[in-house]
Design an enzyme around this catalytic site. Structure first.
Site, mmCIF file in Angstrom:
data_model
loop_
_atom_site.group_PDB
_atom_site.id
_atom_site.type_symbol
_atom_site.label_atom_id
_atom_site.label_comp_id
_atom_site.label_asym_id
_atom_site.label_seq_id
_atom_site.Cartn_x
_atom_site.Cartn_y
_atom_site.Cartn_z
ATOM 1 C CB THR A 1 -0.888 0.032 1.252
ATOM 2 O OG1 THR A 1 -0.047 0.088 2.417
ATOM 3 C CG2 THR A 1 -1.754 -1.209 1.337
ATOM 4 C CG ASP A 2 -0.065 4.526 -2.348
ATOM 5 O OD1 ASP A 2 -1.089 4.877 -1.733
ATOM 6 O OD2 ASP A 2 -0.027 4.413 -3.582
ATOM 7 C CB ALA A 3 0.801 8.144 1.696
#
Lengths: 150, 150, 150, 150
Positions: free
Chosen positions: C17-19
């Site tokens: 995942t990312d921000a």
């Protein structure tokens, strides 16, 4: 008419390669996104601020790449970034990856759709972003830019 | 006394390797974290729920690894996960990476501190998490488990 | 007629995942390749042996994906892998990414061309690999399987 | 006496972060290695040439990091690289990660041992590399540089 390409550079790192000795294909997309981030920041639409503000998100709905020549460890790669499609709620970005001696090693394309974070429905692109992208639209792009739905 | 190790498995993928033909060291930490996530889920503290709940975060404050044998493309690796330290606000996790024929290829260690998300100050570990970790504490760990400050 | 899909599973990790809170798009290609590796191993064409033997390489010449729903941290994803095109020197592989409740979250496609390692020219697929792929060819694939050039 | 640090810079990308909103710890090691690669190239020991030549490899035998402040999406990070230990067959490299306003966000360390590729036994460092590293040795390093065994 002036070329609207933005230029970004990176060197193929050891961790970009795999046991077959060349860049692992999925990492090309990572570099494409780094180029996209740098370019959006330059245009005044830094992704980190956009995510923190929480008013607009531009998730990818499509990505593709064609690999023409292997990218090797240590190669200095120039990435040219262009808007190649603009619609009411989405836009396409094209990437050309060139080696030091000007050989086209790969091309890639991403399509981004405007949404409100946490909302799956698309929204129209904000006026300032749409205007900026329009001014950068690559008129020679193969894809017919259509400012219509989605 | 029963061994408290949790076992996790993965196969070294093409993208884990680099042009030198073996696993790129930073990817060992990715696999260690995958083992940690699987283990925490098994213990009833799934990280994804924790992050969505927003009441507790367990960021890493330290990570280390020793590489003893190269991990090669296609190797099936068994990871043993153990609690090796427990303090009021933090805990240490040890990882042993074993090849198919039982050879110890690498060891790693991560230290996690309890914080409230968005807050840099540490907090004490929640009672249920502390109790669970204590029951898994590896009494043979070289590191003296001390249930004292931080 | 039996479905020729191979099923592979993975859980969306924190590092996927990312921000923005969901899977970073390029990591879908990493998972697609993991599914491809597992499937090729099952078919008797383990990539690690192929690379070590040095007689045949199957580099990617094209990759694409469409993202329909966000893949979230902790989601258990089922990947269906199918041969969707077979030519003399290349083949296409299709991937469908389904969430736990059967929703199609993403699709991807990779095209692989047979070459001799260190040689940029393509070669015909070895007979045993071509026969195996033919037996798995998805007859319902939208792409017309054509056993013609390249 | 002049500071022997080499400076390297990077910006924290979207894909460096995870759903917790900050840099995923394992990616710090990727950036440390990028800094190491750039520095080695500057010193005249480009890793890509070294791997292609096949006479010397410098695999990592140890890596560690301490995380003091979260690294956030968009942060411009300065990495200072220093030799902090030199032995007959190995050397240590220290990394300091500083934010734009000079705050020390993380430190890392890697230890590299000289081997002949395909051979697990260590060898002494080549004279020219040893001499170059010695000239860059950080005399203020906490670790006692000892030019002794291993």
């Amino acid at each position: 008419m002036a070329d609207q390409a933005y230029a970004y550079q990176f060197r193929v790192s050891l961790h970009d390669t795999d046991a077959a000795g060349v860049l692992f294909f999925a990492h090309l997309f990572r570099h494409a996104h780094d180029a996209y981030e740098a370019w959006m920041g330059e245009l005044g639409f830094a992704l980190d601020e956009m995510i923190r503000d929480g008013g607009l998100a531009l998730p990818l709905v499509h990505a593709e790449a064609d690999f023409k020549r292997p990218l090797r460890h240590g190669d200095l790669i120039r990435v040219e970034v262009r808007v190649d499609e603009l619609r009411a709620s989405s836009f396409g970005v094209g990437y050309r990856f060139l080696t030091d001696d000007g050989i086209l090693a790969a091309i890639a394309r991403t399509v981004h759709v405007a949404v409100r974070p946490g909302d799956s429905a698309s929204r129209v692109l904000p006026d300032d972003l749409a205007a900026t992208l329009r001014s950068r639209l690559d008129s020679s792009a193969q894809r017919r830019p259509a400012e219509t739905q989605t």
